[in-house]
Motif scaffolding. Structure first.
Motif, mmCIF file in Angstrom:
data_model
loop_
_atom_site.group_PDB
_atom_site.id
_atom_site.type_symbol
_atom_site.label_atom_id
_atom_site.label_comp_id
_atom_site.label_asym_id
_atom_site.label_seq_id
_atom_site.Cartn_x
_atom_site.Cartn_y
_atom_site.Cartn_z
ATOM 1 N N GLU A 90 43.201 23.516 27.839
ATOM 2 C CA GLU A 90 45.083 23.847 27.303
ATOM 3 C C GLU A 90 45.682 25.280 27.064
ATOM 4 O O GLU A 90 46.104 26.434 27.221
ATOM 5 C CB GLU A 90 46.021 22.803 27.002
ATOM 6 N N GLU A 91 44.092 25.960 25.516
ATOM 7 C CA GLU A 91 44.502 27.168 25.328
ATOM 8 C C GLU A 91 43.495 27.935 25.636
ATOM 9 O O GLU A 91 43.700 29.318 25.575
ATOM 10 C CB GLU A 91 43.826 26.674 23.840
ATOM 11 N N ILE A 92 43.708 28.163 27.318
ATOM 12 C CA ILE A 92 42.362 29.149 27.613
ATOM 13 C C ILE A 92 43.243 29.886 28.176
ATOM 14 O O ILE A 92 44.297 29.516 28.797
ATOM 15 C CB ILE A 92 41.611 28.799 28.857
ATOM 16 N N GLU A 93 43.535 31.151 28.183
ATOM 17 C CA GLU A 93 44.092 32.021 29.288
ATOM 18 C C GLU A 93 43.234 32.755 30.232
ATOM 19 O O GLU A 93 43.795 33.337 30.914
ATOM 20 C CB GLU A 93 44.799 33.637 27.833
ATOM 21 N N GLY A 94 41.819 33.111 29.364
ATOM 22 C CA GLY A 94 41.156 33.596 31.150
ATOM 23 C C GLY A 94 39.851 33.218 31.003
ATOM 24 O O GLY A 94 39.603 32.338 29.969
ATOM 25 N N VAL A 95 38.900 32.679 31.962
ATOM 26 C CA VAL A 95 37.867 32.470 32.085
ATOM 27 C C VAL A 95 36.790 33.649 32.854
ATOM 28 O O VAL A 95 37.733 34.310 34.037
ATOM 29 C CB VAL A 95 37.379 31.914 32.684
ATOM 30 N N PHE A 96 36.403 34.496 31.918
ATOM 31 C CA PHE A 96 34.970 34.769 33.402
ATOM 32 C C PHE A 96 33.577 34.739 33.572
ATOM 33 O O PHE A 96 32.868 33.875 32.531
ATOM 34 C CB PHE A 96 35.083 36.359 32.533
ATOM 35 N N GLU A 97 33.584 35.014 34.491
ATOM 36 C CA GLU A 97 31.592 34.434 34.747
ATOM 37 C C GLU A 97 30.983 35.297 35.474
ATOM 38 O O GLU A 97 31.392 35.697 36.571
ATOM 39 C CB GLU A 97 31.593 32.891 35.867
ATOM 40 N N GLY A 98 30.266 36.215 34.594
ATOM 41 C CA GLY A 98 29.186 36.689 35.144
ATOM 42 C C GLY A 98 27.891 36.775 36.813
ATOM 43 O O GLY A 98 27.902 35.899 36.369
ATOM 44 N N VAL A 99 27.801 37.463 36.859
ATOM 45 C CA VAL A 99 26.992 36.929 38.307
ATOM 46 C C VAL A 99 25.441 36.682 37.622
ATOM 47 O O VAL A 99 25.160 35.597 37.910
ATOM 48 C CB VAL A 99 26.401 38.321 39.129
ATOM 49 N N ASP A 100 25.225 36.722 36.206
ATOM 50 C CA ASP A 100 24.290 36.468 35.806
ATOM 51 C C ASP A 100 24.291 34.743 34.317
ATOM 52 O O ASP A 100 23.585 33.923 33.811
ATOM 53 C CB ASP A 100 23.444 37.492 34.372
ATOM 54 N N GLY A 101 25.850 34.637 34.964
ATOM 55 C CA GLY A 101 25.571 32.795 35.064
ATOM 56 C C GLY A 101 27.040 33.025 33.315
ATOM 57 O O GLY A 101 27.101 31.614 32.887
ATOM 58 N N SER A 102 26.552 34.189 32.676
ATOM 59 C CA SER A 102 27.077 34.061 31.322
ATOM 60 C C SER A 102 28.758 33.881 31.737
ATOM 61 O O SER A 102 29.217 34.162 32.573
ATOM 62 C CB SER A 102 27.005 35.039 30.502
ATOM 63 N N ILE A 103 29.325 33.287 30.656
ATOM 64 C CA ILE A 103 31.112 32.785 30.542
ATOM 65 C C ILE A 103 31.481 33.370 29.148
ATOM 66 O O ILE A 103 31.037 32.896 28.593
ATOM 67 C CB ILE A 103 30.887 31.653 30.867
ATOM 68 N N VAL A 104 32.678 34.332 29.115
ATOM 69 C CA VAL A 104 33.397 34.876 28.508
ATOM 70 C C VAL A 104 34.646 33.646 28.869
ATOM 71 O O VAL A 104 35.508 33.717 29.664
ATOM 72 C CB VAL A 104 33.808 36.141 28.947
ATOM 73 N N VAL A 105 35.210 33.226 27.784
ATOM 74 C CA VAL A 105 36.326 32.821 27.542
ATOM 75 C C VAL A 105 37.363 33.355 27.071
ATOM 76 O O VAL A 105 37.143 33.948 24.988
ATOM 77 C CB VAL A 105 36.195 31.362 27.346
ATOM 78 N N HIS A 106 38.631 33.801 26.681
ATOM 79 C CA HIS A 106 39.601 34.452 26.430
ATOM 80 C C HIS A 106 40.685 32.935 26.058
ATOM 81 O O HIS A 106 41.215 32.670 26.849
ATOM 82 C CB HIS A 106 40.423 35.477 27.167
ATOM 83 N N ALA A 107 40.767 32.879 24.726
ATOM 84 C CA ALA A 107 41.739 31.764 24.305
ATOM 85 C C ALA A 107 42.417 31.973 23.261
ATOM 86 O O ALA A 107 42.113 32.993 21.902
ATOM 87 C CB ALA A 107 40.496 30.351 23.946
#
Lengths: 197, 197
Positions: A90-107
DNA sequence: GATGAAACTTGGGCACG
DNA sequence: CGTGCCCAAGTTTCATC
């Protein structure tokens, strides 16, 4: 499907700044009539370029929350699972997935206990490591310039299908369909600039 | 200034899903009349909780661009300058600044030459290091569930079911489950503020 | 462009704390 | 008394022709 032109880009920009602007005001800005603007906006929605009309909410004003950026390092086999799991939180505002499989979450979280929050939404065993940065501030940019949406060669007006050339001219990033148009633009710019000096 | 209540949160949620919803539809959903909804939306705008009405644009559909996440490590004295400089760049979609001074930029670029793009907008000498991640996909979450906007008392952490109290403390809007928590917060704030003076 | 339909805003009055 | 709400008319804006 009809192609995009400069007018569409102007409309997008105007709507991005203020989606409540009356069609008449948009029409005056782009030199069309309100019905024509209406048609174009409908088409942009059908094409999926306009994904929806929404509001910007200052979530931190709503309660004493903390905005964070979380870098997740999922195990390679679980990247999709982790992405899907965090997207559901619920608290997520954005999600990013890099081509290397890393994930960055903005919450934006009600407290700083990130670990228990993560554990509530996803299987922590699928994450090898994670890193949290508390944010001092952040901006989502809404004003989008015409060049930011540029789709046509600024010299010959031809649509840039793939590739294309970009160059920074006078601090502005410009896009061209081919190197010759780029040369022409640059020399034109330099002539103009020299004339001013 | 008026306090926030459950109805305001419902309105925010409805507008987040679709900011073009007629006031009558919103009014029916929350049990009010259109003018009352209009009043509340105006107030939410004044309070800065609604920062604006905008559209979601699928920028990658517009041309063959590449979405990237760039981590910048500015020299400590130049953090504000770097933040301001990247915010002015056309291709930016979001900027985040960590409390440690690190800056993360979300951008969609026409090509992958990040270095020249960065150089066009800011003084590279103010950046000690940078790291680029090409994105495979990303989502900005627009549909916000009811619990996503749920209120928690900033003092005792209890969820505020209905009613609740809000107050503006030091220019910030805060929410409490009950007047006693509000009193506690306010006195704590005043003690803290007096200590600073 | 022009017209009918729909939505938004405005002002007056009432109820509640 | 101030605040928030409803009702009804007046005005703007939108969609269809």
């Amino acid at each position: 499907m009809r192609d995009l032109d400069e007018t569409d880009l102007e409309i997008l920009e105007l709507l991005t700044e203020n989606a409540r602007r009356p069609y008449k005001e948009i029409a005056d800005n782009v030199g069309l009539t309100p019905p024509a603007v209406s048609d174009r906006i409908s088409r942009l929605e059908e094409q999926g370029i306009i994904q929806g009309f929404t509001i910007d909410v200052d979530r931190e004003k709503l309660r004493g929350e903390t905005a964070v950026l979380i870098e997740l390092d999922p195990v390679p086999t679980a990247v999709d699972d982790v992405y899907a799991a965090v997207t559901d939180l619920e608290e997520i505002e954005g999600v990013f997935e890099g081509v290397d499989g890393s994930i960055v979450v903005h919450a934006t979280l009600p407290d700083s206990n990130v670990r228990s929050w993560l554990a509530s939404g996803l299987n922590l065993e699928s994450v090898r490591n994670y890193d949290v940065t508390v944010l001092a501030r952040s901006d989502r940019i809404v004003g989008v310039s015409a060049t930011g949406f540029g789709l046509e060669c600024v010299v010959c007006g031809k649509e840039i299908v793939d590739g294309g050339v970009t160059a920074t001219v006078g601090g502005e990033l410009k896009t061209f369909c081919c190197p010759s148009c780029e040369d022409r633009y640059v020399s034109r710019y330099e002539t103009h600039r020299d004339a001013l000096e």
